[in-house]
Enzyme design. Structure first.
Site, short mmCIF file in Angstrom:
data_model
loop_
_atom_site.label_atom_id
_atom_site.label_comp_id
_atom_site.label_asym_id
_atom_site.label_seq_id
_atom_site.Cartn_x
_atom_site.Cartn_y
_atom_site.Cartn_z
N ASN A 15 0.84 -1.21 0.00
CA ASN A 15 0.00 0.00 0.00
C ASN A 15 0.87 1.26 0.00
O ASN A 15 0.56 2.24 -0.68
CB ASN A 15 -0.95 0.00 1.20
CG ASN A 15 -2.22 -0.78 0.91
OD1 ASN A 15 -3.05 -0.36 0.11
ND2 ASN A 15 -2.35 -1.94 1.55
N ARG A 66 4.51 1.75 25.36
CA ARG A 66 3.90 2.22 24.11
C ARG A 66 4.07 3.72 23.98
O ARG A 66 4.36 4.24 22.90
CB ARG A 66 2.41 1.83 24.12
CG ARG A 66 1.72 2.00 22.78
CD ARG A 66 0.30 1.48 22.82
NE ARG A 66 0.21 0.07 23.15
CZ ARG A 66 0.48 -0.94 22.33
NH1 ARG A 66 0.86 -0.70 21.10
NH2 ARG A 66 0.37 -2.19 22.72
N MET A 91 1.09 -2.57 12.00
CA MET A 91 0.44 -3.57 12.83
C MET A 91 0.72 -3.33 14.31
O MET A 91 1.17 -4.22 15.03
CB MET A 91 0.93 -4.98 12.44
CG MET A 91 0.75 -5.27 10.96
SD MET A 91 -0.96 -5.14 10.41
CE MET A 91 -1.63 -6.62 11.16
N ARG A 92 0.45 -2.12 14.73
CA ARG A 92 0.73 -1.81 16.13
C ARG A 92 -0.30 -0.82 16.64
O ARG A 92 -0.61 0.17 15.96
CB ARG A 92 2.12 -1.22 16.24
CG ARG A 92 2.67 -1.29 17.62
CD ARG A 92 4.11 -0.91 17.72
NE ARG A 92 4.34 -0.47 19.09
CZ ARG A 92 4.42 -1.30 20.11
NH1 ARG A 92 4.33 -2.59 19.92
NH2 ARG A 92 4.59 -0.84 21.33
N ASN A 108 -5.97 5.37 8.15
CA ASN A 108 -5.56 3.96 8.08
C ASN A 108 -6.38 3.26 7.01
O ASN A 108 -7.50 3.68 6.72
CB ASN A 108 -5.83 3.30 9.44
CG ASN A 108 -5.46 1.83 9.45
OD1 ASN A 108 -4.37 1.45 9.03
ND2 ASN A 108 -6.37 0.97 9.90
N HIS A 110 -8.05 -0.48 6.22
CA HIS A 110 -8.40 -1.73 6.89
C HIS A 110 -9.05 -2.66 5.86
O HIS A 110 -9.91 -2.23 5.10
CB HIS A 110 -9.39 -1.44 8.04
CG HIS A 110 -9.77 -2.68 8.79
ND1 HIS A 110 -8.94 -3.28 9.70
CD2 HIS A 110 -10.88 -3.45 8.73
CE1 HIS A 110 -9.53 -4.37 10.18
NE2 HIS A 110 -10.71 -4.49 9.60
N GLU A 144 -10.46 4.31 19.53
CA GLU A 144 -11.08 2.98 19.45
C GLU A 144 -10.66 2.30 18.15
O GLU A 144 -10.81 2.88 17.06
CB GLU A 144 -12.61 3.12 19.51
CG GLU A 144 -13.30 1.78 19.65
CD GLU A 144 -14.82 1.90 19.63
OE1 GLU A 144 -15.48 0.90 19.34
OE2 GLU A 144 -15.33 3.02 19.87
N ASP A 146 -10.17 0.62 14.76
CA ASP A 146 -10.93 0.43 13.51
C ASP A 146 -12.34 1.02 13.57
O ASP A 146 -13.25 0.53 12.90
CB ASP A 146 -11.03 -1.08 13.15
CG ASP A 146 -9.66 -1.70 12.91
OD1 ASP A 146 -8.74 -0.96 12.52
OD2 ASP A 146 -9.52 -2.92 13.13
N ALA A 174 -7.91 -3.76 -4.71
CA ALA A 174 -8.82 -2.64 -4.46
C ALA A 174 -8.17 -1.62 -3.51
O ALA A 174 -8.30 -0.41 -3.69
CB ALA A 174 -10.14 -3.15 -3.88
C1 GRF Z 1 -3.21 -4.58 4.00
O1 GRF Z 1 -4.14 -5.58 3.67
C2 GRF Z 1 -3.81 -3.57 4.92
O2 GRF Z 1 -5.16 -3.32 4.65
C3 GRF Z 1 -3.67 -4.24 6.25
O3 GRF Z 1 -2.43 -4.87 6.21
C4 GRF Z 1 -2.08 -5.17 4.87
C5 GRF Z 1 -0.77 -4.49 4.60
O4 GRF Z 1 -0.23 -4.86 3.36
N1 GRF Z 1 -3.83 -3.28 7.32
P1 GRF Z 1 0.97 -4.02 2.74
O5 GRF Z 1 2.09 -3.98 3.76
O6 GRF Z 1 0.45 -2.66 2.40
O7 GRF Z 1 1.37 -4.79 1.51
#
Ligand code: GRF
Length: 216
Positions: A15, A66, A91-92, A108, A110, A144, A146, A174
């Protein structure tokens, strides 16, 4: 001057790469100036560095809280002049202090149609629920998880024979189209939070393609 954007990653960064590619267009309403990872070995860091973007591998394990890690991340972003942050596979969990400091400027992506399937393993859970439609959501980050105001969504079909991997790949395609468009709306001030929901200034044609905003 275009607003400066920072991207937070933890892993492969596909992404992030899609955002970088879009931001190369002369008329894109933002400039990506920094990529921060909480894992110094995140493969996405090398992709960003090869593209000439400043990268910062900040190991969260080197911090005993944190808040301490988030403060270090905040300082890096501020010193890079960042005005908007896009989390891309970061992822944190972030502390309330960090989220509130960047309120309205922190987004973000999701991999589900929120508010369905918050949290992890979204594709397996969508299959388990027998969904016929699945997708992805770009939202403002609030304390909160997501649950922040939704900026943009894209839907994909769930096809017979899909497993979680096949569905994830369809959603990821997508994501790569939706996220640059959604970030552009935010960076250009066309997505405003009013009464806890996002009002888009741009007209959309979502009924045609199940994309909102319309991606053409
Ligand atoms: C994606 O599916 C995003 O929506 C999720 O983690 C994945 C990350 O993929 N939060 P990348 O590192 O962008 O390839």
């Amino acid at each position: 001057m275009k607003p400066k954007i920072g991207i937070l990653i933890s892993g492969r960064g596909s992404n992030m790469a899609a955002l970088m590619a879009a931001a190369r267009a002369p008329d894109y309403p933002g400039e990506i100036v920094a990529v921060v990872a909480n894992r110094p070995a995140a493969p996405g860091l090398a992709i960003a560095a090869a593209a000439g973007i400043a990268t910062f591998g900040l190991d969260h394990k080197a911090h005993d809280s944190r808040d301490s890690f988030d403060q270090a991340m905040h300082e890096v972003l501020v010193s890079a002049g960042v005005e908007f942050i896009a989390c891309a596979g970061f992822m944190r969990l972030m502390s309330d202090g960090f989220v509130n400091a960047w309120s309205g400027r922190l987004i973000n992506i999701h991999p589900s149609l929120l508010p369905l399937f918050k949290g992890m393993d979204t594709h397996a859970r969508a299959l388990e629920a027998g969904m016929r439609v699945h997708g992805c959501t770009v939202h403002f980050v609030t304390p909160e998880l997501d649950a922040g105001p939704i900026i943009a969504q894209a839907a994909v079909p769930v096809l017979p024979g899909d497993d979680a991997g096949a569905l994830a790949a369809r959603v990821l395609t997508a994501e790569h189209r939706l996220y640059p468009a959604a970030l552009a709306l935010v960076a250009s001030g066309k997505a405003a939070i009013i009464g806890g929901r996002v009002r888009l200034e741009a007209a959309t044609d979502e009924a045609q393609r199940l994309w909102s905003p319309d991606l053409g």
